[in-house]
Design an enzyme around this catalytic site. Structure first.
Site, PDB file in Angstrom:
ATOM      1  N   GLU A 164      -0.586  14.178  48.751  1.00  0.00           N
ATOM      2  CA  GLU A 164      -0.228  15.283  47.856  1.00  0.00           C
ATOM      3  C   GLU A 164      -1.318  15.627  46.837  1.00  0.00           C
ATOM      4  OE1 GLU A 164       3.415  14.551  45.757  1.00  0.00           O
ATOM      5  OE2 GLU A 164       4.552  14.066  47.565  1.00  0.00           O
TER       6      GLU A 164
ATOM      7  N   GLU B 286      -2.562  17.446  50.207  1.00  0.00           N
ATOM      8  CA  GLU B 286      -2.049  17.921  51.495  1.00  0.00           C
ATOM      9  C   GLU B 286      -0.591  17.530  51.674  1.00  0.00           C
ATOM     10  OE1 GLU B 286      -1.146  15.144  53.373  1.00  0.00           O
ATOM     11  OE2 GLU B 286      -2.135  13.967  51.808  1.00  0.00           O
TER      12      GLU B 286
END
Length: 350
Positions: free
Chosen positions: A317, A174
């Site tokens: 991430e 994300e």
């Protein structure tokens, strides 16, 4: 029937017969019983998910959902909100940590714009934008219920497309400045945990910033009064678009009987939301790591997941998922490559 309801209907439990067969096979391999520790139950779980004693996790794909949060106006992050957009460009230019780690882990990276607050036109970026960021949740709902459902369904479609392209495992990532605030709010509501027990430094705010973050979440929950028994309402009132999208990815993967490797705090909260929407999802989840966010331990425990690694990460991430992917791959590889005592003509336990 809506896309969401149709997907939920397709989610089934895992194959316990395949799990038992895998356990028996692992116990027949040339090693002392249980000597590969947590790798063994991981292989058993993958057998149950894949309904086979020869499970597959390759090709693996990291799905990164990106979106902005209106709550950043309250000073809850060490970074300005434009970093979300800038990092999406960095992902697409293969300059981020997840790009480097995914290369080592031999995984593809899919980047999805589900709610960045500016229109982006970048070759290769998947456009699933529901709206231009969320509203400020201290002033009212972050999203409408309809927007939350749309984000869930967009996530389902992203999972379906990745699986159609051949993915046998989906790892979650994300990007969204302010998303630890939204995730902490969701977790506090769904778990009934004290807010100060689930709030951390996020991108690196100081003690004063953490206290401000706690107060912001308290205000948002008081203003919105989300119903803990209605996970979609919780998503809408105090959540975020990338969190809803990732919950949708979990639902879509579970419906297709594909394992999901979680990353850090935000992806775990998304998975918890998916489990509250469709409880059988929990069987398809694996926790890659234990991050530095205090809420991550709470949500992993709620999901009943044992993290594979603990490297004091706090990046997001999908970085922790990429780092742990070789362990997941190893769980499958030992089943494919190790000989049994009988095959190797090695004496077993007397």
């Amino acid at each position: 029937m809506t896309k969401l309801n149709e997907t939920i209907r397709l989610i089934e439990g895992i194959d316990t017969k395949a799990e038992k067969q895998m356990e028996q096979h692992i116990n027949s391999l040339t090693k002392p019983l249980g000597s590969l520790g947590s790798v063994e139950p991981l292989a058993i779980k993958l057998a149950g998910i894949g309904r086979s004693t020869q499970p597959e996790v390759d090709p693996a794909a990291v799905v990164i959902m990106a979106a902005d949060h209106g709550v950043t106006k309250e000073g809850v992050s060490a970074f300005p909100s434009e970093v979300t957009k800038q990092m999406v460009h960095n992902f697409m230019n293969e300059g981020a940590a997840i790009n480097a780690l995914a290369q080592v882990a031999n995984a593809s990276v899919e980047v999805v714009d589900i709610g960045v607050k500016e229109h982006l036109e970048i070759p290769g970026l998947i456009n699933k934008k529901v709206r231009l960021g969320t509203n400020n949740m201290v002033e009212g709902p972050a999203l409408t219920r309809e927007e939350a459902i749309t984000a869930l369904e967009e996530g389902i479609e992203v999972a379906e497309k990745a699986i159609q392209k051949g993915a046998k495992l989906l790892a979650l990532g994300e990007m969204g400045i302010g998303n630890t605030t939204a995730s902490s709010a969701i977790l506090s509501v769904l778990s009934h945990a004290s807010i100060d027990k689930v709030v951390g430094s996020g991108t690196g705010i100081n003690e004063e910033g953490i206290e401000r973050k706690i107060q912001v979440i308290m205000r948002a929950i008081k203003v919105n009064q989300p119903n803990p028994d209605d996970p979609i309402e919780v998503l809408a009132k105090v959540g975020g678009l990338e969190i809803a999208g990732l919950a949708g990815v979990v639902l879509g993967a579970a419906a297709a009987r594909i394992p999901v490797l979680l990353d850090g705090f935000i992806t775990a909260v998304a998975a918890l939301t998916a489990v509250r929407i469709a409880p059988l999802c929990e069987h398809y989840l694996m926790a890659s790591h234990q991050s530095m966010e205090p809420g991550h331990a709470v949500v992993n425990q709620l999901l009943g997941l044992q993290p594979l690694i603990d490297l004091h990460l706090r990046l997001g991430e999908g970085s922790g998922a990429a780092l742990s992917l070789p362990i997941v791959r190893s769980a499958v590889h030992i089943v494919h490559k190790m000989a049994t005592f009988e095959e190797a003509k090695v004496s077993g336990i007397s």
